[in-house]
Design a protein around this motif. Sequence first.
Motif, PDB file in Angstrom:
ATOM      1  N   ASN A 108       0.828  -1.204   0.000  1.00 38.95           N
ATOM      2  CA  ASN A 108       0.000   0.000   0.000  1.00 38.95           C
ATOM      3  C   ASN A 108       0.865   1.257   0.000  1.00 38.95           C
ATOM      4  O   ASN A 108       0.554   2.228  -0.696  1.00 38.95           O
ATOM      5  CB  ASN A 108      -0.944   0.018   1.201  1.00 38.95           C
ATOM      6  CG  ASN A 108      -2.087  -0.954   1.052  1.00 38.95           C
ATOM      7  OD1 ASN A 108      -2.411  -1.392  -0.044  1.00 38.95           O
ATOM      8  ND2 ASN A 108      -2.702  -1.316   2.162  1.00 38.95           N
ATOM      9  N   HIS A 109       1.943   1.218   0.768  1.00 43.52           N
ATOM     10  CA  HIS A 109       2.840   2.363   0.852  1.00 43.52           C
ATOM     11  C   HIS A 109       3.396   2.711  -0.538  1.00 43.52           C
ATOM     12  O   HIS A 109       3.358   3.881  -0.954  1.00 43.52           O
ATOM     13  CB  HIS A 109       3.966   2.045   1.829  1.00 43.52           C
ATOM     14  CG  HIS A 109       4.899   3.193   2.087  1.00 43.52           C
ATOM     15  ND1 HIS A 109       5.721   3.225   3.168  1.00 43.52           N
ATOM     16  CD2 HIS A 109       5.168   4.333   1.404  1.00 43.52           C
ATOM     17  CE1 HIS A 109       6.442   4.339   3.163  1.00 43.52           C
ATOM     18  NE2 HIS A 109       6.113   5.023   2.087  1.00 43.52           N
ATOM     19  N   VAL A 110       3.893   1.721  -1.244  1.00 46.71           N
ATOM     20  CA  VAL A 110       4.469   1.958  -2.572  1.00 46.71           C
ATOM     21  C   VAL A 110       3.419   2.522  -3.525  1.00 46.71           C
ATOM     22  O   VAL A 110       3.663   3.506  -4.225  1.00 46.71           O
ATOM     23  CB  VAL A 110       5.078   0.658  -3.149  1.00 46.71           C
ATOM     24  CG1 VAL A 110       5.421   0.812  -4.620  1.00 46.71           C
ATOM     25  CG2 VAL A 110       6.307   0.263  -2.362  1.00 46.71           C
ATOM     26  N   ALA A 111       2.239   1.914  -3.544  1.00 45.64           N
ATOM     27  CA  ALA A 111       1.188   2.360  -4.468  1.00 45.64           C
ATOM     28  C   ALA A 111       0.725   3.779  -4.135  1.00 45.64           C
ATOM     29  O   ALA A 111       0.559   4.621  -5.037  1.00 45.64           O
ATOM     30  CB  ALA A 111       0.007   1.389  -4.435  1.00 45.64           C
ATOM     31  N   VAL A 112       0.517   4.071  -2.863  1.00 43.29           N
ATOM     32  CA  VAL A 112       0.066   5.412  -2.460  1.00 43.29           C
ATOM     33  C   VAL A 112       1.161   6.435  -2.734  1.00 43.29           C
ATOM     34  O   VAL A 112       0.878   7.547  -3.204  1.00 43.29           O
ATOM     35  CB  VAL A 112      -0.381   5.426  -0.978  1.00 43.29           C
ATOM     36  CG1 VAL A 112      -0.638   6.851  -0.496  1.00 43.29           C
ATOM     37  CG2 VAL A 112      -1.626   4.571  -0.792  1.00 43.29           C
ATOM     38  N   ASP A 113       2.404   6.087  -2.484  1.00 47.01           N
ATOM     39  CA  ASP A 113       3.517   6.992  -2.759  1.00 47.01           C
ATOM     40  C   ASP A 113       3.591   7.319  -4.252  1.00 47.01           C
ATOM     41  O   ASP A 113       3.743   8.483  -4.640  1.00 47.01           O
ATOM     42  CB  ASP A 113       4.826   6.374  -2.268  1.00 47.01           C
ATOM     43  CG  ASP A 113       5.996   7.334  -2.307  1.00 47.01           C
ATOM     44  OD1 ASP A 113       5.784   8.560  -2.234  1.00 47.01           O
ATOM     45  OD2 ASP A 113       7.145   6.858  -2.403  1.00 47.01           O
ATOM     46  N   LYS A 114       3.468   6.312  -5.089  1.00 43.09           N
ATOM     47  CA  LYS A 114       3.478   6.537  -6.536  1.00 43.09           C
ATOM     48  C   LYS A 114       2.290   7.400  -6.958  1.00 43.09           C
ATOM     49  O   LYS A 114       2.429   8.299  -7.801  1.00 43.09           O
ATOM     50  CB  LYS A 114       3.453   5.199  -7.286  1.00 43.09           C
ATOM     51  CG  LYS A 114       4.778   4.461  -7.231  1.00 43.09           C
ATOM     52  CD  LYS A 114       4.693   3.044  -7.745  1.00 43.09           C
ATOM     53  CE  LYS A 114       4.352   2.920  -9.198  1.00 43.09           C
ATOM     54  NZ  LYS A 114       4.398   1.508  -9.658  1.00 43.09           N
TER      55      LYS A 114
END
Length: 143
Positions: free
Chosen positions: A123-129
Amino acid sequence: MSLSDKDKDTVRLFWAKVAGNTEAVGSNAVFRMLTVYPQTKTYFAHWKDLGPGSINVRKHGKTILNGIGEAVMKIDDLQKGLLSLSELHAFQLRVDPVNFKILNHCLLVVLAITFPTEFTPENHVAVDKFLAALARALADKYR
């Protein structure tokens, strides 16, 4: 860095959890930004109280989170979907686009604190992107 279909689905699912908590998450992110990056206070010099419980901080935080929620709904074409917000920030508010990145960082920290179990590395990676793509879309009218 573009968003894959999986990233978009991940953002949509995670944001559904955030949507019920927009004022708290938003105000915490704005307060964190104002505290950690005091240069951002220049945009809010007309506010008498910049504290965490301030009506202005709470209201602006909720406005920002609602705007991000709108962006989630327009995730397939952020540049077109956020054209009016980009124009507002560039031509009327004249916000330095670096502040979008600053707020994004503060928001990621608040999301990790508020949703410690749900804010997984995926989730962190997707939200950051997504937030990076959102910042690029908002900065589009600055070019």
